[in-house]
Design a protein around this motif. Structure first.
Motif, PDB file in Angstrom:
ATOM      1  N   MET A   1      69.237  66.200  14.849  1.00 59.21           N
ATOM      2  CA  MET A   1      69.467  64.816  15.235  1.00 59.21           C
ATOM      3  C   MET A   1      68.365  64.405  16.211  1.00 59.21           C
ATOM      4  O   MET A   1      68.007  65.140  17.112  1.00 59.21           O
ATOM      5  CB  MET A   1      70.848  64.722  15.904  1.00 59.21           C
ATOM      6  N   SER A   2      67.862  63.232  15.994  1.00 56.60           N
ATOM      7  CA  SER A   2      66.807  62.749  16.893  1.00 56.60           C
ATOM      8  C   SER A   2      67.411  62.064  18.115  1.00 56.60           C
ATOM      9  O   SER A   2      68.523  61.570  18.085  1.00 56.60           O
ATOM     10  CB  SER A   2      65.855  61.814  16.152  1.00 56.60           C
ATOM     11  N   LYS A   3      66.641  62.072  19.188  1.00 57.61           N
ATOM     12  CA  LYS A   3      67.044  61.510  20.470  1.00 57.61           C
ATOM     13  C   LYS A   3      67.338  60.014  20.368  1.00 57.61           C
ATOM     14  O   LYS A   3      66.747  59.314  19.546  1.00 57.61           O
ATOM     15  CB  LYS A   3      65.886  61.732  21.445  1.00 57.61           C
ATOM     16  N   PHE A   4      68.226  59.538  21.215  1.00 53.96           N
ATOM     17  CA  PHE A   4      68.538  58.111  21.271  1.00 53.96           C
ATOM     18  C   PHE A   4      67.275  57.339  21.628  1.00 53.96           C
ATOM     19  O   PHE A   4      66.593  57.647  22.592  1.00 53.96           O
ATOM     20  CB  PHE A   4      69.639  57.856  22.305  1.00 53.96           C
ATOM     21  N   ASP A   5      66.961  56.337  20.831  1.00 47.71           N
ATOM     22  CA  ASP A   5      65.772  55.510  21.026  1.00 47.71           C
ATOM     23  C   ASP A   5      66.236  54.058  21.077  1.00 47.71           C
ATOM     24  O   ASP A   5      66.562  53.477  20.041  1.00 47.71           O
ATOM     25  CB  ASP A   5      64.794  55.742  19.883  1.00 47.71           C
ATOM     26  N   LEU A   6      66.273  53.481  22.275  1.00 45.42           N
ATOM     27  CA  LEU A   6      66.790  52.128  22.465  1.00 45.42           C
ATOM     28  C   LEU A   6      66.031  51.107  21.628  1.00 45.42           C
ATOM     29  O   LEU A   6      66.636  50.214  21.034  1.00 45.42           O
ATOM     30  CB  LEU A   6      66.747  51.748  23.951  1.00 45.42           C
ATOM     31  N   GLU A   7      64.714  51.262  21.540  1.00 42.20           N
ATOM     32  CA  GLU A   7      63.909  50.317  20.756  1.00 42.20           C
ATOM     33  C   GLU A   7      64.315  50.321  19.287  1.00 42.20           C
ATOM     34  O   GLU A   7      64.491  49.275  18.666  1.00 42.20           O
ATOM     35  CB  GLU A   7      62.424  50.677  20.883  1.00 42.20           C
ATOM     36  N   LYS A   8      64.464  51.515  18.717  1.00 37.97           N
ATOM     37  CA  LYS A   8      64.879  51.628  17.314  1.00 37.97           C
ATOM     38  C   LYS A   8      66.294  51.096  17.121  1.00 37.97           C
ATOM     39  O   LYS A   8      66.596  50.448  16.118  1.00 37.97           O
ATOM     40  CB  LYS A   8      64.806  53.082  16.850  1.00 37.97           C
ATOM     41  N   ALA A   9      67.157  51.383  18.087  1.00 41.59           N
ATOM     42  CA  ALA A   9      68.540  50.917  17.994  1.00 41.59           C
ATOM     43  C   ALA A   9      68.591  49.390  18.000  1.00 41.59           C
ATOM     44  O   ALA A   9      69.313  48.775  17.202  1.00 41.59           O
ATOM     45  CB  ALA A   9      69.374  51.486  19.138  1.00 41.59           C
ATOM     46  N   LEU A  10      67.824  48.776  18.864  1.00 42.10           N
ATOM     47  CA  LEU A  10      67.795  47.311  18.930  1.00 42.10           C
ATOM     48  C   LEU A  10      67.109  46.700  17.701  1.00 42.10           C
ATOM     49  O   LEU A  10      67.305  45.525  17.401  1.00 42.10           O
ATOM     50  CB  LEU A  10      67.116  46.840  20.213  1.00 42.10           C
ATOM     51  N   ALA A  11      66.335  47.504  16.985  1.00 41.69           N
ATOM     52  CA  ALA A  11      65.689  47.035  15.755  1.00 41.69           C
ATOM     53  C   ALA A  11      66.602  47.189  14.541  1.00 41.69           C
ATOM     54  O   ALA A  11      66.214  46.881  13.433  1.00 41.69           O
ATOM     55  CB  ALA A  11      64.389  47.795  15.530  1.00 41.69           C
ATOM     56  N   GLY A  12      67.827  47.693  14.776  1.00 41.46           N
ATOM     57  CA  GLY A  12      68.801  47.750  13.691  1.00 41.46           C
ATOM     58  C   GLY A  12      69.135  49.123  13.155  1.00 41.46           C
ATOM     59  O   GLY A  12      69.947  49.246  12.235  1.00 41.46           O
ATOM     60  N   GLU A  13      68.549  50.192  13.721  1.00 43.04           N
ATOM     61  CA  GLU A  13      68.900  51.533  13.258  1.00 43.04           C
ATOM     62  C   GLU A  13      70.226  51.952  13.888  1.00 43.04           C
ATOM     63  O   GLU A  13      70.492  51.670  15.049  1.00 43.04           O
ATOM     64  CB  GLU A  13      67.807  52.538  13.618  1.00 43.04           C
ATOM     65  N   PHE A  14      71.046  52.643  13.113  1.00 44.50           N
ATOM     66  CA  PHE A  14      72.334  53.108  13.612  1.00 44.50           C
ATOM     67  C   PHE A  14      72.145  54.234  14.616  1.00 44.50           C
ATOM     68  O   PHE A  14      71.152  54.956  14.570  1.00 44.50           O
ATOM     69  CB  PHE A  14      73.207  53.610  12.457  1.00 44.50           C
ATOM     70  N   VAL A  15      73.118  54.370  15.509  1.00 49.69           N
ATOM     71  CA  VAL A  15      73.135  55.457  16.482  1.00 49.69           C
ATOM     72  C   VAL A  15      74.345  56.342  16.230  1.00 49.69           C
ATOM     73  O   VAL A  15      75.313  55.914  15.607  1.00 49.69           O
ATOM     74  CB  VAL A  15      73.140  54.929  17.941  1.00 49.69           C
ATOM     75  N   LYS A  16      74.267  57.577  16.728  1.00 47.97           N
ATOM     76  CA  LYS A  16      75.377  58.523  16.573  1.00 47.97           C
ATOM     77  C   LYS A  16      76.112  58.651  17.900  1.00 47.97           C
ATOM     78  O   LYS A  16      75.486  58.773  18.960  1.00 47.97           O
ATOM     79  CB  LYS A  16      74.856  59.890  16.138  1.00 47.97           C
ATOM     80  N   LEU A  17      77.428  58.630  17.838  1.00 45.12           N
ATOM     81  CA  LEU A  17      78.265  58.776  19.026  1.00 45.12           C
ATOM     82  C   LEU A  17      78.703  60.229  19.174  1.00 45.12           C
ATOM     83  O   LEU A  17      78.685  61.001  18.214  1.00 45.12           O
ATOM     84  CB  LEU A  17      79.483  57.859  18.919  1.00 45.12           C
ATOM     85  N   ARG A  18      79.110  60.595  20.365  1.00 43.28           N
ATOM     86  CA  ARG A  18      79.518  61.969  20.653  1.00 43.28           C
ATOM     87  C   ARG A  18      80.622  62.447  19.711  1.00 43.28           C
ATOM     88  O   ARG A  18      80.677  63.609  19.329  1.00 43.28           O
ATOM     89  CB  ARG A  18      79.971  62.086  22.114  1.00 43.28           C
ATOM     90  N   ASN A  19      81.498  61.552  19.293  1.00 46.41           N
ATOM     91  CA  ASN A  19      82.601  61.939  18.407  1.00 46.41           C
ATOM     92  C   ASN A  19      82.191  61.996  16.936  1.00 46.41           C
ATOM     93  O   ASN A  19      83.019  62.214  16.061  1.00 46.41           O
ATOM     94  CB  ASN A  19      83.788  60.993  18.578  1.00 46.41           C
ATOM     95  N   GLY A  20      80.904  61.788  16.635  1.00 42.88           N
ATOM     96  CA  GLY A  20      80.411  61.873  15.267  1.00 42.88           C
ATOM     97  C   GLY A  20      80.391  60.549  14.525  1.00 42.88           C
ATOM     98  O   GLY A  20      79.836  60.468  13.422  1.00 42.88           O
ATOM     99  N   GLN A  21      80.979  59.510  15.094  1.00 43.06           N
ATOM    100  CA  GLN A  21      80.975  58.210  14.437  1.00 43.06           C
ATOM    101  C   GLN A  21      79.627  57.532  14.652  1.00 43.06           C
ATOM    102  O   GLN A  21      78.813  57.965  15.459  1.00 43.06           O
ATOM    103  CB  GLN A  21      82.101  57.336  14.979  1.00 43.06           C
ATOM    104  N   LYS A  22      79.400  56.458  13.898  1.00 45.56           N
ATOM    105  CA  LYS A  22      78.151  55.730  14.080  1.00 45.56           C
ATOM    106  C   LYS A  22      78.433  54.369  14.679  1.00 45.56           C
ATOM    107  O   LYS A  22      79.547  53.853  14.610  1.00 45.56           O
ATOM    108  CB  LYS A  22      77.371  55.622  12.776  1.00 45.56           C
ATOM    109  N   ALA A  23      77.389  53.818  15.283  1.00 42.92           N
ATOM    110  CA  ALA A  23      77.489  52.501  15.917  1.00 42.92           C
ATOM    111  C   ALA A  23      76.203  51.741  15.661  1.00 42.92           C
ATOM    112  O   ALA A  23      75.171  52.319  15.326  1.00 42.92           O
ATOM    113  CB  ALA A  23      77.731  52.649  17.421  1.00 42.92           C
ATOM    114  N   LEU A  24      76.293  50.441  15.830  1.00 44.46           N
ATOM    115  CA  LEU A  24      75.143  49.559  15.675  1.00 44.46           C
ATOM    116  C   LEU A  24      75.020  48.723  16.937  1.00 44.46           C
ATOM    117  O   LEU A  24      75.971  48.053  17.339  1.00 44.46           O
ATOM    118  CB  LEU A  24      75.346  48.641  14.461  1.00 44.46           C
ATOM    119  N   ILE A  25      73.874  48.802  17.592  1.00 39.50           N
ATOM    120  CA  ILE A  25      73.612  48.003  18.786  1.00 39.50           C
ATOM    121  C   ILE A  25      73.011  46.691  18.309  1.00 39.50           C
ATOM    122  O   ILE A  25      71.987  46.694  17.635  1.00 39.50           O
ATOM    123  CB  ILE A  25      72.611  48.703  19.735  1.00 39.50           C
TER     124      ILE A  25
END
Length: 173
Positions: A1-25
């Protein structure tokens, strides 16, 4: 798993949560916006949390810029960027990491058909990855092959509808 990248997240890439679910910023409140008391917004990231069926669980979730969730429950902390199973399988192949199968066994992927590959007769291979299911014994040989196996791009075992030999992730000892 790649590190959390705020720029990518704000560009629409999904993020992974500690519980395994995904989120969209979907928004970050700029630093210049403060409360009328002059205090900054502590949880400026706004987004949605999805359940395991990709349905919206929470459409108004909040995080700090470092990914910390807005309440004590750290299950919803952002721990990295979301990776699809296809991404995980490709990483396992490239780095020669063992994979975990749905039935709990360990396997290794040793070859991959190139994108767009065709046989001399013009047909395409049915599989994308080929490898072996492994087992260990008391003789300190952790990589004895029990069977040769082929998988599709999505990790499904080519010759079975049972899906017990499907790849579900990277093997963790």
């Amino acid at each position: 798993m790649s590190k959390f990248d705020l720029e990518k997240a704000l560009a629409g890439e999904f993020v992974k949560l500690r519980n395994g679910q995904k989120a969209l910023i979907y928004y970050c409140i700029p630093d210049e916006f403060v409360f009328d008391s002059g205090k900054p917004v502590l949880y400026p990231l706004r987004g949605m949390i999805f359940n395991e069926n990709d349905e919206i669980k929470d459409f108004n979730a909040c995080w700090k810029n470092n990914g910390k969730y807005n309440i004590k429950a750290d299950d919803y902390d952002i721990v990295g960027m979301w990776e699809t199973l296809e991404d995980i399988i490709n990483t396992a192949y490239e780095k020669q990491l063992p994979v975990k199968l749905r039935d709990g066994r360990k396997a290794i992927i040793w070859s991959k058909a190139p994108d767009g590959y065709t046989y001399p007769d013009g047909s395409k291979p049915e599989y994308v990855y080929r490898g072996a299911i492994l087992y260990s014994n008391e003789d300190n040989n952790p990589y004895l092959i029990t069977e040769i196996i082929s998988w599709l791009k999505n990790g499904h075992y080519l010759l079975s509808n049972e899906h017990t030999e499907d790849i579900i992730g990277i093997w963790k000892d």
